[in-house]
Design a protein around this motif. Structure first.
Motif, PDB file in Angstrom:
ATOM      1  N   GLY A 227       0.819  -1.209   0.000  1.00  0.00           N
ATOM      2  CA  GLY A 227       0.000   0.000   0.000  1.00  0.00           C
ATOM      3  C   GLY A 227       0.846   1.250   0.000  1.00  0.00           C
ATOM      4  O   GLY A 227       0.478   2.263  -0.588  1.00  0.00           O
ATOM      5  N   THR A 228       1.982   1.194   0.685  1.00  0.00           N
ATOM      6  CA  THR A 228       2.892   2.329   0.792  1.00  0.00           C
ATOM      7  C   THR A 228       4.307   1.864   0.490  1.00  0.00           C
ATOM      8  O   THR A 228       4.743   0.824   0.987  1.00  0.00           O
ATOM      9  N   VAL A 229       5.037   2.659  -0.302  1.00  0.00           N
ATOM     10  CA  VAL A 229       6.431   2.366  -0.617  1.00  0.00           C
ATOM     11  C   VAL A 229       7.275   3.556  -0.176  1.00  0.00           C
ATOM     12  O   VAL A 229       7.085   4.675  -0.662  1.00  0.00           O
ATOM     13  N   ASP A 230       8.201   3.322   0.746  1.00  0.00           N
ATOM     14  CA  ASP A 230       9.107   4.360   1.236  1.00  0.00           C
ATOM     15  C   ASP A 230      10.217   4.570   0.205  1.00  0.00           C
ATOM     16  O   ASP A 230      10.892   3.625  -0.174  1.00  0.00           O
ATOM     17  N   VAL A 231      10.380   5.826  -0.237  1.00  0.00           N
ATOM     18  CA  VAL A 231      11.444   6.144  -1.196  1.00  0.00           C
ATOM     19  C   VAL A 231      12.389   7.202  -0.622  1.00  0.00           C
ATOM     20  O   VAL A 231      13.193   7.775  -1.346  1.00  0.00           O
ATOM     21  N   SER A 232      12.301   7.457   0.678  1.00  0.00           N
ATOM     22  CA  SER A 232      13.062   8.544   1.297  1.00  0.00           C
ATOM     23  C   SER A 232      14.571   8.341   1.244  1.00  0.00           C
ATOM     24  O   SER A 232      15.317   9.305   1.370  1.00  0.00           O
ATOM     25  N   ASP A 233      15.029   7.119   1.025  1.00  0.00           N
ATOM     26  CA  ASP A 233      16.471   6.866   0.939  1.00  0.00           C
ATOM     27  C   ASP A 233      16.957   6.818  -0.509  1.00  0.00           C
ATOM     28  O   ASP A 233      18.117   6.527  -0.764  1.00  0.00           O
ATOM     29  N   GLN A 234      16.089   7.137  -1.456  1.00  0.00           N
ATOM     30  CA  GLN A 234      16.433   7.098  -2.874  1.00  0.00           C
ATOM     31  C   GLN A 234      16.605   8.506  -3.426  1.00  0.00           C
ATOM     32  O   GLN A 234      16.059   9.468  -2.896  1.00  0.00           O
ATOM     33  N   GLU A 235      17.370   8.606  -4.519  1.00  0.00           N
ATOM     34  CA  GLU A 235      17.519   9.889  -5.212  1.00  0.00           C
ATOM     35  C   GLU A 235      16.279  10.138  -6.045  1.00  0.00           C
ATOM     36  O   GLU A 235      15.696   9.190  -6.554  1.00  0.00           O
ATOM     37  N   PRO A 236      15.837  11.356  -6.207  1.00  0.00           N
ATOM     38  CA  PRO A 236      16.373  12.599  -5.637  1.00  0.00           C
ATOM     39  C   PRO A 236      15.800  12.934  -4.269  1.00  0.00           C
ATOM     40  O   PRO A 236      16.163  13.934  -3.669  1.00  0.00           O
ATOM     41  N   TRP A 237      14.918  12.097  -3.745  1.00  0.00           N
ATOM     42  CA  TRP A 237      14.190  12.403  -2.503  1.00  0.00           C
ATOM     43  C   TRP A 237      15.116  12.508  -1.300  1.00  0.00           C
ATOM     44  O   TRP A 237      14.885  13.319  -0.402  1.00  0.00           O
ATOM     45  N   ARG A 238      16.171  11.686  -1.285  1.00  0.00           N
ATOM     46  CA  ARG A 238      17.078  11.632  -0.133  1.00  0.00           C
ATOM     47  C   ARG A 238      17.706  12.995   0.184  1.00  0.00           C
ATOM     48  O   ARG A 238      17.954  13.326   1.337  1.00  0.00           O
ATOM     49  N   LEU A 239      17.940  13.798  -0.842  1.00  0.00           N
ATOM     50  CA  LEU A 239      18.655  15.065  -0.646  1.00  0.00           C
ATOM     51  C   LEU A 239      17.755  16.303  -0.662  1.00  0.00           C
ATOM     52  O   LEU A 239      18.247  17.411  -0.442  1.00  0.00           O
TER      53      LEU A 239
END
Length: 138
Positions: free
Chosen positions: A123-135
């Motif tokens: 239902g939810t996918v965390d992308v906070s450690d991926q580019e470009p979101w991480r920075l």
């Protein structure tokens, strides 16, 4: 939980919500498949503590509406940032990356409605450690 005279609808008071506590927030569920047999909606009140966040993520197969009851959110949609306060809302189509950050001194209190309530895959996918979101928030 109060019993209804008709199984096709349901009244839910704040005291009857299903509560999930996390270190950074609390969810109060008003509607979910666990509560309403054939619902196509998820309805949750989120109370997020100051300085906390629901970091960049997406819902691959669910659209979402957010509505701020009180507090101040730094709301990201893809690479765009907006400040949301009481009465502000946001509609998100499925699979759009977004993040909600409490930048105020008080609890951020908001409602989220997602649909469909049931779908294959996460239902939810965390992308906070991926580019470009991480920075984006550095």
């Amino acid at each position: 939980m109060a019993m209804n005279s008709n199984p096709n609808w349901r009244f839910v008071s704040f005291e009857e919500t299903i509560v999930e506590e996390f270190p950074n927030k609390m969810h109060h569920w008003y509607s979910s498949p666990a509560m309403v047999k054939d619902t196509n909606l998820l309805f949750v009140r989120c109370r997020m503590y100051p300085g906390q966040a629901h970091k960049f993520h997406c819902h691959p197969k669910m659209e979402e509406i957010l509505y701020v009851l009180s507090g101040t959110a730094e709301q990201w949609v893809e690479k765009e940032k907006r400040i949301m306060t009481t009465g502000h809302s946001l509609y998100l189509p499925a699979n759009v990356v977004h993040g909600t950050y409490n930048i105020g001194a008080d609890i951020l209190d908001f409602l989220a409605i997602l649909s469909p309530a049931k779908s294959e895959g996460p239902g939810t996918v965390d992308v906070s450690d991926q580019e470009p979101w991480r920075l984006l928030r550095d």
